[in-house]
Design a protein around this motif. Structure first.
Motif, PDB file in Angstrom:
ATOM      1  N   GLY C  36      25.714   7.909  14.478  1.00  0.00           N
ATOM      2  CA  GLY C  36      25.140   9.245  14.452  1.00  0.00           C
ATOM      3  C   GLY C  36      25.941  10.154  15.369  1.00  0.00           C
ATOM      4  O   GLY C  36      26.187   9.812  16.524  1.00  0.00           O
ATOM      5  N   LEU C  37      26.386  11.278  14.854  1.00  0.00           N
ATOM      6  CA  LEU C  37      27.110  12.250  15.668  1.00  0.00           C
ATOM      7  C   LEU C  37      26.160  13.418  15.894  1.00  0.00           C
ATOM      8  O   LEU C  37      25.809  14.143  14.970  1.00  0.00           O
ATOM      9  CB  LEU C  37      28.372  12.712  14.950  1.00  0.00           C
ATOM     10  N   LEU C  38      25.706  13.555  17.130  1.00  0.00           N
ATOM     11  CA  LEU C  38      24.683  14.551  17.407  1.00  0.00           C
ATOM     12  C   LEU C  38      25.198  15.588  18.377  1.00  0.00           C
ATOM     13  O   LEU C  38      26.196  15.379  19.064  1.00  0.00           O
ATOM     14  CB  LEU C  38      23.452  13.882  18.035  1.00  0.00           C
ATOM     15  N   GLY C  39      24.460  16.664  18.444  1.00  0.00           N
ATOM     16  CA  GLY C  39      24.806  17.662  19.435  1.00  0.00           C
ATOM     17  C   GLY C  39      24.136  18.967  19.087  1.00  0.00           C
ATOM     18  O   GLY C  39      23.888  19.224  17.916  1.00  0.00           O
ATOM     19  N   PRO C  40      23.832  19.759  20.078  1.00  0.00           N
ATOM     20  CA  PRO C  40      23.254  21.056  19.773  1.00  0.00           C
ATOM     21  C   PRO C  40      24.265  21.927  19.030  1.00  0.00           C
ATOM     22  O   PRO C  40      25.455  21.606  18.981  1.00  0.00           O
ATOM     23  CB  PRO C  40      22.929  21.661  21.145  1.00  0.00           C
ATOM     24  N   ASN C  41      23.782  22.986  18.431  1.00  0.00           N
ATOM     25  CA  ASN C  41      24.695  23.903  17.756  1.00  0.00           C
ATOM     26  C   ASN C  41      25.684  24.463  18.765  1.00  0.00           C
ATOM     27  O   ASN C  41      25.313  24.853  19.854  1.00  0.00           O
ATOM     28  CB  ASN C  41      23.904  25.040  17.119  1.00  0.00           C
ATOM     29  N   GLY C  42      26.937  24.475  18.392  1.00  0.00           N
ATOM     30  CA  GLY C  42      27.936  24.991  19.311  1.00  0.00           C
ATOM     31  C   GLY C  42      28.481  23.935  20.259  1.00  0.00           C
ATOM     32  O   GLY C  42      29.262  24.245  21.152  1.00  0.00           O
TER      33      GLY C  42
END
Lengths: 313, 333, 310
Positions: C36-42
């Motif tokens: 899973g590659l996650l992260g907030p927008n930006g």
């Protein structure tokens, strides 16, 4: 509805809506009390049509819908007490966010100063970065646009709020903030009807659901109420403990227990038609029998399982 | 036999790794244009223009000529084919208009619709570059252009060569095929740049088509108003000259007759005081460039290489517009 | 697949846009299975995807994707990678099967093989008769399946799926996640799943990479990220909570109310015994007891905002 209960915020009687031979809503009846209620159902179930009727966008073909006791069709006074956040993306691209929301507030009857301050407060509550307030909406990302949409729905402090997939485009932090916002609004007295496909998040926000399928209302109430009505499907209970077979033997004695299995070491799965009694039995065994229980859970006492059982039979 | 596993199957077949995918993109774009009225218009464009008389005669009389087996005889269709290399240059000049029309038909929606549906995201997720994409689209637009201009020239050239092919004839007409090919290339470059450039700026195929037609009409109208072509002032001379070609009996007579027709009619020249505005019409500037390629003199209202600069500049500019638009598409939002 | 060179590896990859640093010295190796590659927008997710696909050059650093350097050979990098975009994107005027077949041709398959393969893959993703209609007529869910089919048609070893369940109803989500799980486990594909629906990631992925402000904020297996806290349990049940809370406190436990559950802290090492005893004593209708495992969302929010807890 017994005397002394709160009056329903939304009420729908025999509501039907068709488009030629296609029926979108088929004799739907329900009453929604204050608080947060979720509207769930597969695609094409009639959720959008229901929301359109409740917001006064379209008229029913038959039956009636009441929002705060009034017919929402052609009712500008009611529209001022209601907030709507639809799924469609239709913002005025050339305006900046505060001006856009303030403009909508002016349309609802607020004065210029009040409209502006409400708009800014709503945008702040929706989490739109103030640094972006000066830019045109056309340059916003999907998540930012969603926040603007939500802000315009809550800026006038509505009594009733309709939201269609309000969390789309938001990253996990934004989703959590928005869920907190909804909870805060509900605690502040706003009644909310949320339509969403992300059942896990629905469960984290509210307990009450309306399940639509094929234009009909399949179920109404809390997830556990609905689950207990689904007696065609015996309840599954999982216990992770050190001596599952021993516990299984004890549980089998219980009335209503259909089967108990030990699918793997340390795990017991019981299927019962009398969940309350079986749970109580397990609690007694765990407390007095000296078992080392690491987990007690029910894999199908949740919205997803209920959804699956109701929609797929 | 063992039961077929219906899950996911791996692919073990051949895979082409090298080469550009521009051709596949062009084929895909063309295949979608196999509408019947596009084909009909293609055929219509072959029949009209100055090709009309000669081509219709060719089609009507060729079968009977074959049966009589009299090459070089006095079958009517043989006499109709002019003997001057100017004939081919003029034909391509007339077909230029149809080339732009066909190119616009095929290509107006290509970029506009692709931008609307986000097709570029699809293309760039494959092993395809933006350059492949642009080349493929340009290739697709070039095909109808070549079909409308170079193909009829090649067919008529072959027919004429077959029945009148003396060494002097080949000597006179040596430049025709290479010039036709070069003009076809120039036309392809211009039409694909123009059509795709406008398509890149429009939002839908409809707007692109309308814009292309509007630009062409307005430019042509301004040029026609400011610098009307000589063609319009000498219709009677034109008819007389054509009759002389049909009456001619020998190749030399036909050659002289066509030269007279060419001199009487010069759509590039203009009697107006503002004759240089003729270059504003894209077909006129292209036709002038074609004359240069064919080695023919260009009238004085097209001084130097101004028409080349106009044509190449406009095409390059519009390609630039297209390229910028294509580059601006974000693949991962 | 044996051990050896990792399928995707990045070394100090940096990408700046003017003054903005989208990726800041990212170094990581992609493990096998579903990630899973996650992260907030930006946070740099889309920039990283673009760099991996060879659509963007890194300002600094090096990377390898399936043995190919996307900087040197961007087209080659995309040959054996399948990318499923988030946005609705299709070639206008084509039917579903033509579109998938065209995708195959563009990836180098011979025409006939591409058509056969298109049909096979469309069967796999669950598109039936509708494949013969134009994509303009498809619903959102069907378009998404076509995009997945396009990503699979050339049998890539590595898949990048960008929000594959976006906008799908619960059934559609189940099917797509099932397909992803199947590809990752039974067919040995490496899958990189980008999604904001963390529950989907929890259910499908074995490994998680969390990007924040252009850097890898956290990475680890699902078990590592969702660390269970010893001596803390989440308890749910029906009926009034006060009697249970009293009984728990009397037994030396702590009880704190959270939305949807009661967070119970037990004396060290005693396990759940106190909880069950307290439930029995207070006649509480107990329904679930589970170790307080941080959900992926908790871990995410903590990594990004710095406050833990739900």
């Amino acid at each position: 509805m017994t005397a002394g209960e709160e009056a329903p915020v939304l009420e729908v009687r025999g509501l039907s809506r068709w488009y030629g031979p296609v029926i979108a809503l088929n004799a739907v009846n329900f009453a929604v009390r204050p608080g947060i209620t979720a509207l769930v159902g597969p695609n094409g179930a009639g959720k959008s049509t229901l929301l359109q009727v409740l917001t006064g966008e379209i008229r029913p073909s038959q039956g009636r819908a009441l929002v705060l006791g009034e017919d929402p069709w052609n009712n500008p006074a009611l529209a001022r007490r209601v907030g709507n956040c639809p799924q469609q993306d239709a913002l005025y691209e050339d305006m900046d966010a505060p001006s856009f929301v303030a403009y909508l507030m002016r349309l609802r009857g607020f004065g210029a100063a009040a409209a502006r301050s409400r708009a800014e407060a709503a945008l702040a509550a929706a989490g739109l970065d103030p640094a972006a307030w000066g830019r045109r909406v056309a340059g916003y990302s999907k998540g930012m646009r969603q926040r603007v949409r939500i802000a315009q729905a809550v800026a006038h402090s509505p009594e009733v709020l309709f939201l269609d997939e309000p969390l789309t485009g938001l990253d996990p932090v934004g989703r959590r903030e928005m869920r907190n916002l909804l909870r805060a609004l509900a605690e502040g007295g706003t009644s909310i009807l949320v339509s969403s496909h992300v059942l896990h998040e629905v469960e984290g926000t509210t307990d009450r659901i309306l399940l639509l399928h094929r234009a009909r209302l399949l179920a109404e109430g809390t997830v556990s109420e609905i689950r207990s009505l689904l007696d065609r499907h015996p309840h599954s209970i999982e216990v992770a403990c050190d001596r599952p077979r021993e516990m299984a033997a004890h549980l089998m004695a219980g009335a209503g227990v259909e089967s108990v299995a030990v699918p793997e070491e340390g795990l017991l799965v019981a299927r019962t038609r009398t969940p309350q009694e079986t749970y109580a039995h397990i609690v007694r065994l765990a407390a007095e029998g000296g078992y080392a229980v690491t987990r007690l859970s029910s894999p199908d006492d949740n919205l997803e399982a209920v959804f699956r059982y109701l929609v797929h039979g | 036999m063992p039961i077929l596993e219906q899950g996911y199957e791996p692919y073990r077949g051949p895979v082409r790794t090298g080469g550009s995918r521009a051709l596949s993109i062009a084929v895909n774009a063309l295949r979608r244009n196999r509408r019947w009225w596009v084909i009909a218009l293609l055929l219509l464009s072959w029949l009209f223009g100055s090709v009309k008389e000669y081509f219709m005669v060719f089609v009507c009389y060729a079968p009977s000529a074959f049966f009589r087996q009299a090459p070089g005889g006095d079958a009517a269709w043989l006499t109709a084919l002019a003997n001057h290399p100017n004939f081919y240059s003029d034909m391509m000049a007339t077909q230029t208009f149809w080339a732009i029309v066909m190119g616009a038909l095929v290509g107006a929606g290509e970029i506009a619709e692709d931008l609307r549906t986000g097709a570029l995201v699809f293309y760039l997720g494959r092993p395809v570059t933006r350059l492949d994409y642009v080349l493929g689209k340009a290739l697709a637009v070039s095909v109808p252009v070549v079909l409308v201009t170079v193909l009829p020239v090649a067919v008529l050239f072959a027919a004429q060569a077959l029945f009148e092919g003396t060494w002097t004839w080949f000597g006179d007409h040596a430049r025709v095929l290479p010039a036709a090919a070069a003009y076809g290339l120039l036309l392809s470059f211009f039409v694909s740049g123009f059509v795709l450039g406008v398509s890149a700026v429009a939002r839908r195929r409809r707007w692109a088509t309308v814009s292309i037609v509007a630009v062409l009409l307005s430019l042509g109208l301004v040029a026609a108003v400011l610098a009307p072509s000589r063609e319009w002032t000498s219709h009677r001379e034109q008819r007389e000259a054509r009759d002389r070609i049909l009456d001619a009996k020998t190749p030399e007579e036909r050659k002289a007759a066509y030269q007279r027709l060419s001199d009487a009619v010069d759509p590039l020249g203009s009697p107006s005081a503002r004759a240089e505005w003729r270059a504003l019409s894209p077909s006129a500037s292209l036709a002038a460039a074609g004359r240069d390629l064919f080695g023919r003199p260009v009238p004085s209202n097209f001084p130097g290489i101004r028409h080349w600069i106009l044509v190449l500049g406009a095409a390059a500019g519009l390609f630039g517009v297209l390229w910028r638009r294509v580059r601006a598409v974000e693949i991962v939002a | 697949m044996g051990t050896g060179e990792p399928v995707v590896s990045l070394r100090e990859v940096t990408r700046t846009f003017g003054r903005v640093t989208a990726l800041d010295g990212v170094t990581l190796d992609l493990p096998p299975g579903a990630v899973g590659l996650l992260g907030p927008n930006g946070a740099g997710k889309s920039t990283m995807l673009k760099v991996l696909l060879g659509l963007l050059l890194p300002t600094k650093g090096s990377l390898r994707v399936l043995g190919v350097d996307p900087v040197a050979d961007p087209v080659g990098a995309r040959r054996r990678v399948g990318y499923m975009p988030e946005v609705d994107s299709y070639v206008p005027g084509l039917t579903g099967v033509e579109s998938v077949s065209f995708a195959g041709v563009l990836s180098g398959l011979p025409r006939a093989a591409a058509m056969q393969r298109a049909h096979t893959v469309l069967n796999y993703v669950g598109l039936e008769e509708i494949r013969y209609r134009k994509i303009e007529e498809y619903s959102t869910g069907t378009r998404q399946r076509v995009r997945l089919a396009q990503a699979l048609v050339h049998d890539p070893d590595l898949l990048f799926l960008d929000e594959p369940t976006n906008g799908l109803d619960p059934d559609g989500r189940e099917e797509i996640l099932g397909v992803i799980r199947d590809l990752a486990t039974r067919h040995g594909k490496r899958v990189v799943l980008c999604s904001h629906l963390l529950r989907d990631v929890e259910r499908t992925c074995d490994f998680v990479i969390l990007l924040y402000q252009g850097r890898v904020a956290r990475q680890g297996t699902m078990a590592e990220i969702r660390t269970a806290r010893k001596d803390w349990y989440r308890v749910t049940g029906r009926g009034p909570l006060e009697p249970l809370e009293e009984a728990l406190r009397a037994a030396g436990c702590t009880a704190a109310r959270h939305p949807g559950f009661l967070l119970v802290g037990v004396p060290e090492g005693t396990g759940t015994a106190s909880v069950f005893r307290a439930a029995l004593r207070s006649a509480f209708d107990l329904r679930s007891v589970a170790p307080d495992e941080a959900s992926l969302e908790d871990a995410f929010v903590e990594a990004v905002t710095g406050d833990g807890g739900p």
